[in-house]
Design a protein around this motif. Structure first.
Motif, PDB file in Angstrom:
ATOM      1  N   GLN A 160       0.826  -1.204   0.000  1.00 27.93           N
ATOM      2  CA  GLN A 160       0.000   0.000   0.000  1.00 27.93           C
ATOM      3  C   GLN A 160       0.863   1.257   0.000  1.00 27.93           C
ATOM      4  N   ARG A 161       1.952   1.237   0.744  1.00 26.23           N
ATOM      5  CA  ARG A 161       2.850   2.399   0.787  1.00 26.23           C
ATOM      6  C   ARG A 161       3.477   2.618  -0.586  1.00 26.23           C
ATOM      7  N   ALA A 162       3.882   1.544  -1.248  1.00 30.70           N
ATOM      8  CA  ALA A 162       4.499   1.663  -2.574  1.00 30.70           C
ATOM      9  C   ALA A 162       3.518   2.245  -3.592  1.00 30.70           C
ATOM     10  N   GLU A 163       2.236   2.001  -3.399  1.00 30.05           N
ATOM     11  CA  GLU A 163       1.218   2.487  -4.332  1.00 30.05           C
ATOM     12  C   GLU A 163       0.736   3.913  -4.019  1.00 30.05           C
ATOM     13  N   LEU A 164       1.178   4.465  -2.902  1.00 31.54           N
ATOM     14  CA  LEU A 164       0.736   5.812  -2.533  1.00 31.54           C
ATOM     15  C   LEU A 164       1.157   6.841  -3.576  1.00 31.54           C
ATOM     16  N   ARG A 165       0.270   7.716  -3.897  1.00 32.08           N
ATOM     17  CA  ARG A 165       0.535   8.884  -4.742  1.00 32.08           C
ATOM     18  C   ARG A 165      -0.193  10.032  -4.071  1.00 32.08           C
ATOM     19  N   VAL A 166       0.559  10.999  -3.577  1.00 34.66           N
ATOM     20  CA  VAL A 166      -0.027  12.082  -2.800  1.00 34.66           C
ATOM     21  C   VAL A 166       0.379  13.412  -3.420  1.00 34.66           C
ATOM     22  N   THR A 167      -0.594  14.304  -3.534  1.00 27.28           N
ATOM     23  CA  THR A 167      -0.339  15.608  -4.146  1.00 27.28           C
ATOM     24  C   THR A 167      -0.446  16.709  -3.103  1.00 27.28           C
ATOM     25  N   GLY A 168       0.489  17.647  -3.188  1.00 25.72           N
ATOM     26  CA  GLY A 168       0.465  18.831  -2.332  1.00 25.72           C
ATOM     27  C   GLY A 168       0.410  20.063  -3.211  1.00 25.72           C
ATOM     28  N   GLU A 169      -0.188  21.102  -2.686  1.00 28.19           N
ATOM     29  CA  GLU A 169      -0.357  22.331  -3.477  1.00 28.19           C
ATOM     30  C   GLU A 169       0.172  23.521  -2.689  1.00 28.19           C
ATOM     31  N   SER A 170       0.726  24.468  -3.408  1.00 25.69           N
ATOM     32  CA  SER A 170       1.194  25.692  -2.755  1.00 25.69           C
ATOM     33  C   SER A 170      -0.019  26.482  -2.280  1.00 25.69           C
ATOM     34  N   PRO A 171       0.153  27.304  -1.242  1.00 29.45           N
ATOM     35  CA  PRO A 171      -0.970  28.091  -0.725  1.00 29.45           C
ATOM     36  C   PRO A 171      -1.607  28.998  -1.778  1.00 29.45           C
ATOM     37  N   ASP A 172      -0.815  29.462  -2.739  1.00 30.85           N
ATOM     38  CA  ASP A 172      -1.386  30.337  -3.772  1.00 30.85           C
ATOM     39  C   ASP A 172      -2.058  29.553  -4.893  1.00 30.85           C
ATOM     40  N   GLY A 173      -1.955  28.209  -4.842  1.00 29.36           N
ATOM     41  CA  GLY A 173      -2.603  27.360  -5.834  1.00 29.36           C
ATOM     42  C   GLY A 173      -1.919  27.342  -7.191  1.00 29.36           C
ATOM     43  N   LEU A 174      -0.735  27.893  -7.281  1.00 27.63           N
ATOM     44  CA  LEU A 174      -0.058  27.981  -8.578  1.00 27.63           C
ATOM     45  C   LEU A 174       0.828  26.782  -8.890  1.00 27.63           C
ATOM     46  N   VAL A 175       1.201  26.019  -7.865  1.00 27.03           N
ATOM     47  CA  VAL A 175       2.084  24.871  -8.071  1.00 27.03           C
ATOM     48  C   VAL A 175       1.521  23.673  -7.327  1.00 27.03           C
ATOM     49  N   ASN A 223       1.074  26.342 -12.828  1.00 25.62           N
ATOM     50  CA  ASN A 223       0.043  27.115 -13.505  1.00 25.62           C
ATOM     51  C   ASN A 223       0.716  28.217 -14.334  1.00 25.62           C
ATOM     52  N   ALA A 224       0.153  28.525 -15.471  1.00 19.80           N
ATOM     53  CA  ALA A 224       0.719  29.546 -16.356  1.00 19.80           C
ATOM     54  C   ALA A 224       0.839  30.894 -15.654  1.00 19.80           C
ATOM     55  N   ARG A 225      -0.057  31.190 -14.724  1.00 16.55           N
ATOM     56  CA  ARG A 225       0.026  32.455 -13.979  1.00 16.55           C
ATOM     57  C   ARG A 225       1.297  32.546 -13.140  1.00 16.55           C
ATOM     58  N   ALA A 226       1.874  31.379 -12.787  1.00 14.60           N
ATOM     59  CA  ALA A 226       3.093  31.379 -11.979  1.00 14.60           C
ATOM     60  C   ALA A 226       4.277  31.948 -12.746  1.00 14.60           C
ATOM     61  N   SER A 234       9.755  34.078  -5.681  1.00 13.43           N
ATOM     62  CA  SER A 234       8.366  33.722  -5.355  1.00 13.43           C
ATOM     63  C   SER A 234       7.988  32.378  -5.962  1.00 13.43           C
ATOM     64  N   LEU A 235       8.442  32.108  -7.184  1.00 11.24           N
ATOM     65  CA  LEU A 235       8.169  30.819  -7.816  1.00 11.24           C
ATOM     66  C   LEU A 235       8.832  29.688  -7.023  1.00 11.24           C
ATOM     67  N   ALA A 236      10.067  29.916  -6.596  1.00  9.22           N
ATOM     68  CA  ALA A 236      10.769  28.912  -5.789  1.00  9.22           C
ATOM     69  C   ALA A 236      10.046  28.675  -4.465  1.00  9.22           C
ATOM     70  N   GLU A 237       9.542  29.724  -3.846  1.00  8.02           N
ATOM     71  CA  GLU A 237       8.787  29.581  -2.598  1.00  8.02           C
ATOM     72  C   GLU A 237       7.519  28.761  -2.815  1.00  8.02           C
ATOM     73  N   SER A 238       6.810  29.027  -3.912  1.00  8.88           N
ATOM     74  CA  SER A 238       5.589  28.273  -4.222  1.00  8.88           C
ATOM     75  C   SER A 238       5.909  26.801  -4.466  1.00  8.88           C
ATOM     76  N   LEU A 239       6.987  26.556  -5.181  1.00  8.94           N
ATOM     77  CA  LEU A 239       7.406  25.179  -5.458  1.00  8.94           C
ATOM     78  C   LEU A 239       7.763  24.467  -4.157  1.00  8.94           C
ATOM     79  N   GLN A 240       8.539  25.133  -3.305  1.00 11.18           N
ATOM     80  CA  GLN A 240       8.923  24.517  -2.030  1.00 11.18           C
ATOM     81  C   GLN A 240       7.706  24.262  -1.152  1.00 11.18           C
ATOM     82  N   ALA A 241       6.765  25.181  -1.130  1.00 14.89           N
ATOM     83  CA  ALA A 241       5.549  25.005  -0.332  1.00 14.89           C
ATOM     84  C   ALA A 241       4.736  23.803  -0.822  1.00 14.89           C
TER      85      ALA A 241
END
Length: 140
Positions: A35-50, A66-69, A76-83
């Motif tokens: 089950q752990r090997a099959e996990l796929r989890v998505t995280g999003e930046s607070p601004d929703g751009l990444v 997102n194209a707006r990024a 700021s892009l690096a911060e969104s990516l890290q978040a």
């Protein structure tokens, strides 16, 4: 009096019971790993751009920007990516904890273990092993 004759009342029964319990734990561990090997989890930046997806090996897989990024400065892009990466890893940890809790026999048992209040005897008793009476299965 201790009997070593065959059957569930004797030593063979104790060994068989212990083997069954070990096989059950091995099955639970294999299921957790699958089950752990099959996990796929998505995280999003607070601004929703990444958004970033982490797989069962905790490797960053998909990255969606997102194209707006593209209007953001590089900092700021690096911060969104890290978040987004941090959010994905946090979500992965939560899902992994849920799987582990299920495998270990319930959230109360895990809470006790984390709090340091779970004794080895309680742990084994949860899975049908009484460490306080090692000859339990040997008596007739």
């Amino acid at each position: 009096m201790v009997s070593t004759s065959g059957g569930y009342g004797g030593l063979n029964g104790v060994v068989e019971s212990m083997l069954r319990q070990a096989q059950e734990q091995q099955r639970r561990l294999a299921e957790f790993q699958r089950q752990r090997a099959e996990l796929r989890v998505t995280g999003e930046s607070p601004d929703g751009l990444v958004s970033v997806t982490v797989d069962g090996e905790m490797k960053v897989g998909d990255i969606e920007i997102n194209a707006r990024a593209m209007r953001l400065d590089s900092f700021s892009l690096a911060e969104s990516l890290q978040a987004a990466i941090d959010a994905a890893y946090a979500a992965f940890g939560e899902h992994q904890q849920e799987l582990l809790t299920e495998m270990l026999g319930g959230s109360e048992l895990v809470r006790q273990a984390q709090a340091g209040t779970l004794t080895p005897e309680d742990w084994f008793r949860r899975f049908g092993v009484d460490l306080g009476d090692p000859f339990r299965g040997l008596r007739r």
